[in-house]
Design a protein around this motif. Structure first.
Motif, PDB file in Angstrom:
ATOM      1  N   ALA A   1       0.832  -1.202   0.000  1.00 52.10           N
ATOM      2  CA  ALA A   1       0.000   0.000   0.000  1.00 52.10           C
ATOM      3  C   ALA A   1       0.869   1.255   0.000  1.00 52.10           C
ATOM      4  CB  ALA A   1      -0.920  -0.012   1.223  1.00 52.10           C
ATOM      5  N   ARG A   2       2.004   1.173   0.766  1.00 53.59           N
ATOM      6  CA  ARG A   2       2.903   2.317   0.786  1.00 53.59           C
ATOM      7  C   ARG A   2       3.514   2.540  -0.601  1.00 53.59           C
ATOM      8  NH1 ARG A   2       7.452   2.007   5.168  1.00 53.59           N
ATOM      9  NH2 ARG A   2       5.573   2.208   6.489  1.00 53.59           N
ATOM     10  N   ALA A   3       3.897   1.419  -1.246  1.00 58.07           N
ATOM     11  CA  ALA A   3       4.452   1.556  -2.603  1.00 58.07           C
ATOM     12  C   ALA A   3       3.403   2.117  -3.558  1.00 58.07           C
ATOM     13  CB  ALA A   3       4.948   0.194  -3.091  1.00 58.07           C
ATOM     14  N   ASP A   4       2.166   1.611  -3.417  1.00 62.91           N
ATOM     15  CA  ASP A   4       1.096   2.144  -4.265  1.00 62.91           C
ATOM     16  C   ASP A   4       0.882   3.630  -3.981  1.00 62.91           C
ATOM     17  OD1 ASP A   4       0.804  -0.371  -5.333  1.00 62.91           O
ATOM     18  OD2 ASP A   4      -0.887  -0.932  -4.035  1.00 62.91           O
ATOM     19  N   ALA A   5       0.921   3.976  -2.684  1.00 64.81           N
ATOM     20  CA  ALA A   5       0.730   5.386  -2.338  1.00 64.81           C
ATOM     21  C   ALA A   5       1.860   6.239  -2.897  1.00 64.81           C
ATOM     22  CB  ALA A   5       0.653   5.530  -0.817  1.00 64.81           C
ATOM     23  N   GLU A   6       3.116   5.711  -2.802  1.00 65.90           N
ATOM     24  CA  GLU A   6       4.233   6.466  -3.350  1.00 65.90           C
ATOM     25  C   GLU A   6       4.104   6.609  -4.871  1.00 65.90           C
ATOM     26  OE1 GLU A   6       7.696   4.461  -2.035  1.00 65.90           O
ATOM     27  OE2 GLU A   6       7.601   5.248   0.026  1.00 65.90           O
ATOM     28  N   ASN A   7       3.660   5.499  -5.509  1.00 66.00           N
ATOM     29  CA  ASN A   7       3.449   5.585  -6.965  1.00 66.00           C
ATOM     30  C   ASN A   7       2.361   6.611  -7.288  1.00 66.00           C
ATOM     31  OD1 ASN A   7       5.399   3.651  -7.508  1.00 66.00           O
ATOM     32  ND2 ASN A   7       3.931   1.958  -7.366  1.00 66.00           N
ATOM     33  N   ALA A   8       1.276   6.554  -6.493  1.00 70.23           N
ATOM     34  CA  ALA A   8       0.196   7.521  -6.727  1.00 70.23           C
ATOM     35  C   ALA A   8       0.677   8.940  -6.468  1.00 70.23           C
ATOM     36  CB  ALA A   8      -0.997   7.187  -5.819  1.00 70.23           C
ATOM     37  N   ARG A   9       1.511   9.087  -5.432  1.00 72.19           N
ATOM     38  CA  ARG A   9       2.056  10.410  -5.138  1.00 72.19           C
ATOM     39  C   ARG A   9       2.938  10.897  -6.274  1.00 72.19           C
ATOM     40  NH1 ARG A   9       5.845  11.871   0.086  1.00 72.19           N
ATOM     41  NH2 ARG A   9       6.185  14.092  -0.433  1.00 72.19           N
ATOM     42  N   ALA A  10       3.779   9.962  -6.769  1.00 76.59           N
ATOM     43  CA  ALA A  10       4.635  10.346  -7.894  1.00 76.59           C
ATOM     44  C   ALA A  10       3.793  10.734  -9.099  1.00 76.59           C
ATOM     45  CB  ALA A  10       5.583   9.197  -8.243  1.00 76.59           C
ATOM     46  N   THR A  11       2.728   9.925  -9.312  1.00 79.08           N
ATOM     47  CA  THR A  11       1.837  10.247 -10.446  1.00 79.08           C
ATOM     48  C   THR A  11       1.170  11.593 -10.238  1.00 79.08           C
ATOM     49  OG1 THR A  11       1.432   7.880 -10.796  1.00 79.08           O
ATOM     50  CG2 THR A  11      -0.133   9.430 -11.771  1.00 79.08           C
ATOM     51  N   ALA A  12       0.720  11.861  -8.985  1.00 82.71           N
ATOM     52  CA  ALA A  12       0.071  13.135  -8.702  1.00 82.71           C
ATOM     53  C   ALA A  12       1.040  14.289  -8.850  1.00 82.71           C
ATOM     54  CB  ALA A  12      -0.513  13.110  -7.281  1.00 82.71           C
ATOM     55  N   GLU A  13       2.285  14.058  -8.363  1.00 83.39           N
ATOM     56  CA  GLU A  13       3.279  15.118  -8.504  1.00 83.39           C
ATOM     57  C   GLU A  13       3.581  15.390  -9.975  1.00 83.39           C
ATOM     58  OE1 GLU A  13       6.593  13.871  -6.211  1.00 83.39           O
ATOM     59  OE2 GLU A  13       5.708  14.460  -4.275  1.00 83.39           O
ATOM     60  N   LYS A  14       3.637  14.297 -10.774  1.00 84.92           N
ATOM     61  CA  LYS A  14       3.864  14.495 -12.210  1.00 84.92           C
ATOM     62  C   LYS A  14       2.687  15.231 -12.842  1.00 84.92           C
ATOM     63  CE  LYS A  14       5.050  12.005 -16.424  1.00 84.92           C
ATOM     64  NZ  LYS A  14       4.012  12.667 -17.235  1.00 84.92           N
ATOM     65  N   ALA A  15       1.459  14.824 -12.428  1.00 89.72           N
ATOM     66  CA  ALA A  15       0.282  15.506 -12.967  1.00 89.72           C
ATOM     67  C   ALA A  15       0.273  16.973 -12.551  1.00 89.72           C
ATOM     68  CB  ALA A  15      -0.989  14.803 -12.479  1.00 89.72           C
ATOM     69  N   LYS A  16       0.693  17.228 -11.282  1.00 95.35           N
ATOM     70  CA  LYS A  16       0.757  18.605 -10.819  1.00 95.35           C
ATOM     71  C   LYS A  16       1.767  19.408 -11.644  1.00 95.35           C
ATOM     72  CE  LYS A  16       1.740  21.361  -6.708  1.00 95.35           C
ATOM     73  NZ  LYS A  16       2.161  21.313  -5.295  1.00 95.35           N
ATOM     74  N   ALA A  17       2.935  18.738 -11.867  1.00 94.83           N
ATOM     75  CA  ALA A  17       3.957  19.422 -12.650  1.00 94.83           C
ATOM     76  C   ALA A  17       3.463  19.690 -14.069  1.00 94.83           C
ATOM     77  CB  ALA A  17       5.232  18.585 -12.677  1.00 94.83           C
ATOM     78  N   ASP A  18       2.778  18.678 -14.628  1.00 95.08           N
ATOM     79  CA  ASP A  18       2.228  18.884 -15.978  1.00 95.08           C
ATOM     80  C   ASP A  18       1.198  20.001 -15.967  1.00 95.08           C
ATOM     81  OD1 ASP A  18       3.860  16.854 -16.828  1.00 95.08           O
ATOM     82  OD2 ASP A  18       2.287  15.300 -16.771  1.00 95.08           O
ATOM     83  N   ALA A  19       0.354  19.998 -14.920  1.00 90.21           N
ATOM     84  CA  ALA A  19      -0.676  21.043 -14.845  1.00 90.21           C
ATOM     85  C   ALA A  19      -0.037  22.416 -14.680  1.00 90.21           C
ATOM     86  CB  ALA A  19      -1.626  20.744 -13.681  1.00 90.21           C
ATOM     87  N   GLU A  20       0.987  22.480 -13.830  1.00 92.84           N
ATOM     88  CA  GLU A  20       1.672  23.764 -13.645  1.00 92.84           C
ATOM     89  C   GLU A  20       2.309  24.234 -14.953  1.00 92.84           C
ATOM     90  OE1 GLU A  20       4.357  23.038 -10.470  1.00 92.84           O
ATOM     91  OE2 GLU A  20       2.841  23.283  -8.894  1.00 92.84           O
TER      92      GLU A  20
END
Length: 220
Positions: free
Chosen positions: A151-170
């Motif tokens: 779950a932690r790995a999934d959360a980290e992956n989701a966080r990385a994905t969210a951070e990438k999406a945030k960066a893309d959005a920015e």
């Protein structure tokens, strides 16, 4: 136990040394009385014979005394042996009593050890059951840990994905802002051109015959 020597009565005078001598003297006197005036040689022979018989009787008496002493010594030895045997019997009884007490003590200890063994077996069974439960709990904990790590790995992956999406959005926002700024600049330019065209249209022309100039079209 009374010894046989204690019950022995003194023998008759014929079996004692003094009795033998007395009877020998009586015999001599009897012979002298009977034969009276017999010859000196015959009397001396008879006296010699009587002396020999007396010596033999003395030897018999000495032998009897020796045998009596031997018998008394044997009786004393037997009494001593009897006392030793009785003492050994008493010691044997004491040993038997001691051995029985020891057996009883060992039986009591054995019963105590049996109870301790049963208690230890019960504790061992409880310990093994607790160990099995602990093993299952450890397996469950390991499973939960693995799931938690997943779950932690999934959360980290989701966080990385969210951070990438945030960066893309920015980045998209920045690009849109640049596009808006460009459009605003073009809009300002168009407004200026429109105002200039409007101002030019409002001025009077030098020649009435000449047609009014068309306003300049705004630049995109």
């Amino acid at each position: 136990m009374a010894s046989s020597g204690d019950n022995v009565k003194p023998g008759s005078d014929s079996h004692s040394p003094m009795g033998a001598i007395k009877w020998g003297a009586i015999a001599v006197l009897a012979v002298l009385t009977i034969y009276g005036l017999q010859g000196k040689t015959s009397a001396e022979g008879q006296l010699s014979t009587l002396k020999s018989e007396a010596d033999a009787l003395r030897k018999q008496v000495d032998n009897a005394l020796g045998q009596r002493k031997t018998a008394q010594e044997e009786i004393a030895r037997l009494k001593t042996a009897e006392a030793d045997a009785l003492r050994q019997v008493e010691e044997g009884k004491a040993d038997v009593s001691t051995a029985m007490a020891k057996v009883t003590e060992l039986e009591a200890k054995t019963q105590g050890l049996d109870k301790e063994i049963q208690d230890l077996k019960s504790k061992l069974a409880a310990t093994e059951d607790q160990q099995a439960k602990s093993g299952r709990a450890l397996d469950d904990a390991n499973t939960a840990k693995a799931e938690q790590e997943k779950a932690r790995a999934d959360a980290e992956n989701a966080r990385a994905t969210a951070e990438k999406a945030k960066a893309d959005a920015e980045a998209a926002v920045v690009l849109l802002q640049k596009q808006i700024e460009t459009l605003n600049a073009e809009l300002q330019t168009a407004r200026k051109d429109a105002e200039a065209a409007k101002a030019a249209a409002a001025q009077p022309s030098d020649s009435k015959s000449s047609a009014p100039a068309s306003p300049a079209s705004p630049q995109p």
